[in-house]
Design an enzyme around this catalytic site. Structure first.
Site, short mmCIF file in Angstrom:
data_model
loop_
_atom_site.label_atom_id
_atom_site.label_comp_id
_atom_site.label_asym_id
_atom_site.label_seq_id
_atom_site.Cartn_x
_atom_site.Cartn_y
_atom_site.Cartn_z
N ASP A 113 0.84 -1.19 0.00
CA ASP A 113 0.00 0.00 0.00
C ASP A 113 0.88 1.25 0.00
O ASP A 113 2.00 1.24 0.53
CB ASP A 113 -0.89 0.03 1.25
CG ASP A 113 -1.96 -1.05 1.23
OD1 ASP A 113 -2.17 -1.66 0.17
OD2 ASP A 113 -2.56 -1.27 2.30
N ARG A 114 0.36 2.31 -0.55
CA ARG A 114 1.11 3.56 -0.62
C ARG A 114 1.59 4.01 0.76
O ARG A 114 2.72 4.50 0.92
CB ARG A 114 0.23 4.66 -1.24
CG ARG A 114 0.93 5.99 -1.43
CD ARG A 114 0.01 6.98 -2.12
NE ARG A 114 0.69 8.24 -2.36
CZ ARG A 114 0.13 9.28 -2.99
NH1 ARG A 114 -1.12 9.19 -3.41
NH2 ARG A 114 0.80 10.39 -3.17
#
Length: 329
Positions: free
Chosen positions: A151-152
């Site tokens: 995930d970012r």
């Protein structure tokens, strides 16, 4: 009228075309295969082409995750492509930071300690991500592809293949569960046991245009094991082991336990987070701390570790210093 097509599509394509999958493309997902050929086409459009059956493999429909084999015949529909925009470029400072995050590199594999806030790839309003910046950093490297994603807002160990054969090998390890992943997380609330396994299927859905994940009996199987490391008055510091690899898996499984991750804007509990006090946490507390892969050609079994970054280490130390810990396991 149809034609056999072996090159890159252009904006002038107006006919159905067919392309044969080369030996060095075997094992690639069909959605990634299409994205490489229809450069500039939104990912959502590629999925729509597949969903409608406009793209076919050996005459049949294919799902995005279908893996191609050498010699497969892929039907490409007519697609109008706008002239591609010049790719966004990372700044010299950004490239220097990224270079300093490389944990390991040889002729087959690159392992990055991905910083939080940096997406794995560009798209959906993101001008560039890890893979685009690495290609900019290594302009003479002919092949660089993400083996998996984070995930970012998650930091830590990220695998990037430098050979297609390496990518195929590591994808096979992911499918069989041979790759072992461990994460460090701060959970709001108290884990009930020192070792707690969650076996809860996950499904994607949309809310207000935002793509999210939830526990759903009709979803895909997902398993996470949480190991309690330290217990505080309002939180639990834990290690999470992934036994499957679903989107937002740790975050959703933690929330399913009633102990969402600290700093999680999607699945967190703002009211519960207030009880942590002023510990200075300004990001998701989730870090991919360790990843282990089976031997690659010419390599021994490899274990890669990324230390807890300052942005997470300092809030954790403040929790300890505040003497809110009641048990140290």
């Amino acid at each position: 009228m149809t034609r056999v097509y072996t090159g890159m599509p252009t904006a002038a394509n107006s006919q159905v075309a067919y392309v044969s999958v080369a030996d060095d493309q075997a094992g690639q997902r069909v959605d990634n295969f299409l994205l490489a050929r229809f450069r500039g086409l939104p990912r959502s459009r590629v999925y729509r082409l597949l969903r409608r059956g406009e793209v076919r493999v050996n005459g049949g429909r294919a799902k995005p995750e279908h893996r191609l084999q050498a010699g497969d015949r892929v039907r490409l529909p007519p697609v109008d492509l706008q002239a591609p925009r010049p790719p966004a470029q990372a700044s010299a400072d950004q490239l220097a930071t990224l270079a300093g995050c490389i944990l390991f590199e040889d002729e087959r594999l690159l392992v990055l300690d991905k910083p939080a806030g940096l997406a794995c790839h560009g798209g959906s309003g993101i001008s560039f991500g890890v893979i685009e910046a690495l290609r900019q950093l290594r302009p003479n490297q002919p092949f660089l592809e993400l083996v998996h994603r984070l995930d970012r807002d998650t930091s830590g160990c990220l695998l990037i293949a430098k050979r297609r054969s390496t990518l195929r090998s590591l994808h096979e390890q992911l499918r069989t569960g041979a790759i072992k992943k461990r994460y460090l997380a701060l959970l709001l609330g108290s884990l009930a046991r020192k070792r707690q396994q969650v076996d809860a299927p996950l499904a994607r859905y949309e809310r207000g245009g935002e793509r999210l994940v939830r526990v759903d009996p009709e979803g895909k199987p997902a398993q996470t094991v949480f190991y309690l490391r330290e217990r505080f008055a309002a939180a639990s510091f834990a290690e999470a082991e992934l036994l499957s690899g679903r989107t937002h898996q740790i975050r959703v499984h933690a929330a399913h336990l009633g102990c969402p991750l600290a700093g999680d804007p999607k699945y967190g509990d703002r009211a519960a987070e207030v009880a942590l006090g002023q510990i200075g946490l300004d990001r998701l507390f989730l870090h991919a701390s360790r990843i282990e892969v089976l031997p690659l050609e010419g390599c021994a079994r490899q274990v890669f570790e990324a230390p807890l970054p300052t942005a997470l280490r300092v809030p954790l130390e403040r929790l300890r210093a505040a003497n809110t810990k009641v048990t140290n396991t």
